[in-house]
Scaffold this active site. Structure first.
Site, PDB file in Angstrom:
ATOM      1  N   LYS A  72      36.808  14.557 -17.459  1.00  0.00           N
ATOM      2  CA  LYS A  72      36.758  15.661 -16.630  1.00  0.00           C
ATOM      3  C   LYS A  72      37.691  15.821 -15.650  1.00  0.00           C
ATOM      4  O   LYS A  72      37.780  16.676 -15.042  1.00  0.00           O
ATOM      5  CB  LYS A  72      35.214  15.840 -16.448  1.00  0.00           C
ATOM      6  CG  LYS A  72      34.341  15.956 -17.352  1.00  0.00           C
ATOM      7  CD  LYS A  72      34.167  17.287 -18.327  1.00  0.00           C
ATOM      8  CE  LYS A  72      33.245  17.158 -19.381  1.00  0.00           C
ATOM      9  NZ  LYS A  72      33.235  18.406 -20.465  1.00  0.00           N
ATOM     10  N   GLY A 112      25.077  19.057 -21.782  1.00  0.00           N
ATOM     11  CA  GLY A 112      26.328  18.860 -22.728  1.00  0.00           C
ATOM     12  C   GLY A 112      26.532  19.981 -23.797  1.00  0.00           C
ATOM     13  O   GLY A 112      25.765  20.738 -24.452  1.00  0.00           O
ATOM     14  N   ALA A 149      33.453  26.866 -18.437  1.00  0.00           N
ATOM     15  CA  ALA A 149      34.417  28.044 -17.987  1.00  0.00           C
ATOM     16  C   ALA A 149      33.951  29.138 -18.541  1.00  0.00           C
ATOM     17  O   ALA A 149      34.282  30.190 -17.958  1.00  0.00           O
ATOM     18  CB  ALA A 149      35.832  27.389 -18.595  1.00  0.00           C
ATOM     19  N   ASP A 203      52.567  15.383 -71.554  1.00  0.00           N
ATOM     20  CA  ASP A 203      53.394  15.011 -70.612  1.00  0.00           C
ATOM     21  C   ASP A 203      53.409  13.399 -70.279  1.00  0.00           C
ATOM     22  O   ASP A 203      52.333  12.889 -70.587  1.00  0.00           O
ATOM     23  CB  ASP A 203      53.010  15.816 -69.272  1.00  0.00           C
ATOM     24  CG  ASP A 203      53.687  15.558 -67.953  1.00  0.00           C
ATOM     25  OD1 ASP A 203      54.688  15.275 -67.791  1.00  0.00           O
ATOM     26  OD2 ASP A 203      52.918  15.239 -67.020  1.00  0.00           O
ATOM     27  N   TYR A 237      25.260   3.897 -29.656  1.00  0.00           N
ATOM     28  CA  TYR A 237      25.430   5.125 -28.583  1.00  0.00           C
ATOM     29  C   TYR A 237      26.286   4.472 -27.577  1.00  0.00           C
ATOM     30  O   TYR A 237      27.422   5.215 -27.261  1.00  0.00           O
ATOM     31  CB  TYR A 237      24.045   5.679 -28.275  1.00  0.00           C
ATOM     32  CG  TYR A 237      24.280   6.873 -26.783  1.00  0.00           C
ATOM     33  CD1 TYR A 237      24.864   7.952 -27.081  1.00  0.00           C
ATOM     34  CD2 TYR A 237      23.861   6.385 -25.684  1.00  0.00           C
ATOM     35  CE1 TYR A 237      24.993   8.885 -26.156  1.00  0.00           C
ATOM     36  CE2 TYR A 237      24.046   7.266 -24.788  1.00  0.00           C
ATOM     37  CZ  TYR A 237      24.371   8.595 -24.780  1.00  0.00           C
ATOM     38  OH  TYR A 237      24.600   9.507 -23.908  1.00  0.00           O
TER      39      TYR A 237
END
Ligand code: ADP
Ligand code: G6P
Length: 735
Positions: A288, A29, A388, A508, A88
């Protein structure tokens, strides 16, 4: 010496126990493989889950496991089986992962899993809190731990916390479907810096923060609880040197030193000299697009039968999250597709697809990268896609063609590859033809540019950029704004006030004495405020002025009977001690006819916005509009107004969710100075929250005590947090 603590669910190594022996394997991963290269181990610490459940760790091996992890600079968080299930396999991979990858139909919203996600995030946070010193840097990673930053910040407010998301952040329309969306955003906002791979993910996140939390966002900075959180994009790189050197070593290897796998690949290449090898590598994950890729391959072979026996597709799918039903179904689908395509097209000499369902050692991964003529990576959604980048880095002779999905984060930086939409089989099939026939020279030209870029922005540079930005953010947070009005400073202000002979106060109204309301008329004074102002204004030698952009009708209604001094409409009108308002500045109003229709057209086209007409100014309010849209329209209005008022003596003020047009010679600073010059004061005080109050802060003498409400860039000396704190501060003048 300060250390960096990395926290992620996955550690760089995974532990298994076989016959009481501890075995460690590298994690797969992008997060683990990428971060591994920047984790020095010596001074730094990486906290995460070991891959073993608490039930699987025999007490007698506990120490050995800690020692095994320590060797890698790691320390473990123990998770029980049910925690792993809920946190998980459950919330992380059945809710967040599908949702953030736009697979809305796969996302499950289970309250129990969310509860376990929170509890496990707290476990990680507690581990950090127990191990971190105040000068350490905490770097939290990925979607499994999105609540950790806030949990740590709550206990250690001064520690630097960075968060990096390795997956896409989806558009607001998707993210808003999550039942716990606000909690997730607030969890992340415990960080000082939040990083994403691409600008698109960053802008999606900012949009959700604006719309769901209604927080102030200026450019890429979010103002929350008097802190500034910076959001930025940092496209993750790879360890370029490691991959290019491995590619080089592979090409120089003698036959006897080559792996068995490489020798088999060579034999294949020898036997089919004119055939091309196409490589596809991913974790087995629906994001994917592996199944779609197989179908596109089938489409290609049908459309271009001349390539039968001329191409071979190697599919390497790494087992992943196999307890989640969608992954099991996908495995089945891929097995069937491979079987069907091989059955349909195979000849005695040729099988179109070689399919591996397993993890591979680094050496074999390099064998594949260097042996394949084409890398074909077509995720449907992918945060980055490091494969890639790795493929290109190993191509020592710069040959090879990369076909990449435009839905991968890496497509932003890899324009020289053949970019395709994975849903478009026609385009994909054409890209395959182009890749097969691309002349070597063109391949090399493209890869030369890609390699230079990957080499420069490698993973080390990426990590350094992130950490430096985090450090700067921490420092900038301190010098960015004025000093907070501490108790000590407040004591000294109170002292000066008490000892002064004559005092002048400018206060103000909106955002200072009263909090903003969607309808400005609803922000009227309450009894507590009247009492406070009565007490201040009745003190001897004290000239208190309410100074506001509001119209005189409203202030007449609210305050005239109280006999307070007032300056309204930014300084056009003044009223002293209950007198009727009189003009302080001579201003025209003939320009209003011209501007009104313009503002009207903006109201028509911007739901929720409205015009406020004052005697000598006009305001277009957009507090109730969609925040992004309102901001865009405000920018547009500014452009339109700039050309329209070029020859008039008018100016445009961009206040808090309001664009106001008024005479240039009117502002609160000028009005305040006219009052100041009428007498001699030894205590001058001005407080306000808005851009329009800055005129006072700038023009009043250096000795004046100027206070901004809220943490923003300002010319004021000090700041206080909000309207509640303003009232507390003013109470010091009467007690
Ligand atoms: P993801 O993080 O979604 O899995 P990436 O492409 O960003 O996708 O990262 C995958 C990482 O896992 C890469 O660094 C790659 O080298 C590694 N990897 C992928 N397939 C294998 C495999 N079969 N064996 C070993 N490592 C692999
Ligand atoms: C992606 C995620 C990582 C995750 C990895 C492997 O890269 O961004 O956080 O570690 O996939 O998935 P796994 O579920 O095995 O940790």
């Amino acid at each position: 010496m300060s250390k960096t603590i990395i926290i992620s669910n996955r550690l760089p190594v995974q532990l298994e126990i076989h016959n009481k022996e501890i075995k460690s394997t590298p994690s797969i991963g992008g997060l683990a493989t990428g971060m591994k290269s920047v984790h020095s181990g010596s001074n730094d610490l990486w906290i995460g889950w070991s891959g073993l459940t608490a039930e699987n760790i025999p007490t007698e091996l506990e120490k050995d496991i800690d020692a095994a992890l320590k060797e890698h600079g790691c320390s473990k968080v123990n998770l029980t089986e049910s925690e792993v299930d809920g946190f998980y396999f459950g919330f992380s991979n059945r809710t967040i992962w599908p949702l953030f990858h736009y697979f809305l139909e796969y996302a499950e919203f289970e309250l129990t899993n969310w509860e376990i996600y929170k509890a496990v995030n707290q476990k990680f946070a507690d581990e950090i809190i127990s191990k971190a010193d105040d000068d350490d840097i905490i770097w939290v990673h990925d979607y499994q731990l999105m609540l950790v930053p806030q949990m740590v910040k709550n206990k250690k407010p001064d520690i630097s916390i960075g968060f990096f998301l390795h997956i896409p952040f989806p558009s607001y329309e998707i993210f808003r479907t999550l039942p716990w969306r606000e909690e997730i955003l607030l969890g992340l906002l415990g960080s000082d810096l939040i990083g994403f791979h691409t600008y698109d993910y960053e802008r999606h996140f900012l949009s959700s923060v604006r719309r769901l939390l209604r927080l102030e966002v200026s450019f890429n900075e979010i103002h929350i609880d008097n802190r500034i959180v910076k959001v930025d994009s940092f496209p993750m790189g790879i360890d370029y040197k490691k991959f290019s050197e491995a590619g080089k070593a592979n090409s120089l290897n003698t036959i006897e030193n080559q792996s068995d796998f490489q020798q088999r690949l060579n034999a294949h290449k020898e036997s089919t000299k004119n055939a091309k090898l196409i490589l596809s590598i991913d974790r087995l994950d629906y994001s994917k697009g592996i199944a779609k890729r197989l179908k596109a391959f089938e489409y290609f072979l049908n459309k271009h039968p001349k390539y039968k026996e001329k191409v071979r597709l190697i599919i390497l799918a790494v087992p992943s999250r196999s307890n989640v039903p969608q992954y099991q179904l996908l495995k089945k689908e891929i097995d069937e597709l491979v079987g069907r395509i091989n059955g349909e097209f195979s000849t005695v000499n040729w099988t179109p697809i070689w399919y591996f369902y397993r993890s591979m050692p680094f050496e074999n991964l390099i064998d594949l990268y260097t042996s394949c003529d084409i890398a074909w990576l077509t995720p449907i959604r992918d945060g980055m896609n490091l494969v890639a980048k790795e493929y290109i880095a190993t191509r020592t002779d710069k040959s090879g063609v990369l076909i990449l999905s435009e839905m991968a984060g890496s497509a932003n930086e890899m324009n020289e590859s053949l970019l395709i939409n994975p849903n478009n089989f026609e385009q994909t099939s054409e890209a395959l033809c182009k890749a097969i026939n691309m002349p070597l020279e063109e391949q090399q030209e493209r890869n030369d540019i890609l390699q230079k870029r990957l080499e420069r922005y490698n993973v080390e540079k990426w990590a350094n950029d992130f950490i430096n930005s985090l450090k700067n953010q921490k420092e900038a947070g301190n010098i960015y704004v004025s000093r907070k009005l501490s108790t000590k400073l407040l004591d000294s202000v109170q002292n000066n006030y008490t000892n002064a002979k004559k005092r002048l106060l400018f206060i103000d109204y909106d955002g200072t004495l009263a909090a903003f309301k969607n309808d400005p008329q609803k922000a009227k004074p309450d009894q507590e405020l009247y009492t406070l102002l009565d007490e201040i204004s009745s003190q001897p030698n004290t000239h208190m002025y309410l100074i506001s952009g509001r119209d005189k009708e409203t202030f007449t209604k609210w305050f005239l009977h109280k006999k307070y001094n007032m300056i309204v409409e930014h300084g056009v009108w003044i009223s002293k001690a209950g007198e009727e308002f009189r003009m302080l500045e001579n201003v025209k109003r003939d320009w209003m006819e011209k501007i009104y229709p313009v503002l009207e057209s903006f109201v028509d086209r911007t739901p929720g916005s409205f015009i406020e007409e004052k005697n000598y100014s006009m305001a277009w309010h957009y507090r109730k509009t969609d925040p992004d849209f309102g901001q865009k329209r405000a920018t547009e209005l500014n452009t339109v107004l700039t050309s329209l008022i070029a020859n008039d003596d008018l100016s445009v003020l961009n206040g808090n969710k309001v664009v106001e047009i008024k005479s240039s010679n009117v502002n609160k600073g000028r009005a305040a100075m006219r009052v100041f010059n009428d007498d001699t004061y030894d205590f001058v005080f001005a407080i306000g929250d808005d851009w329009t109050d800055e005129f006072m802060f700038q023009e009043l003498p250096e000795t004046a005590i100027t206070i901004k409400v809220g943490l923003q860039k300002t010319a004021a000396k000090y700041y206080v947090d909000g309207t509640k704190e303003v009232r507390k501060l003013l109470n010091h003048f009467i007690n």
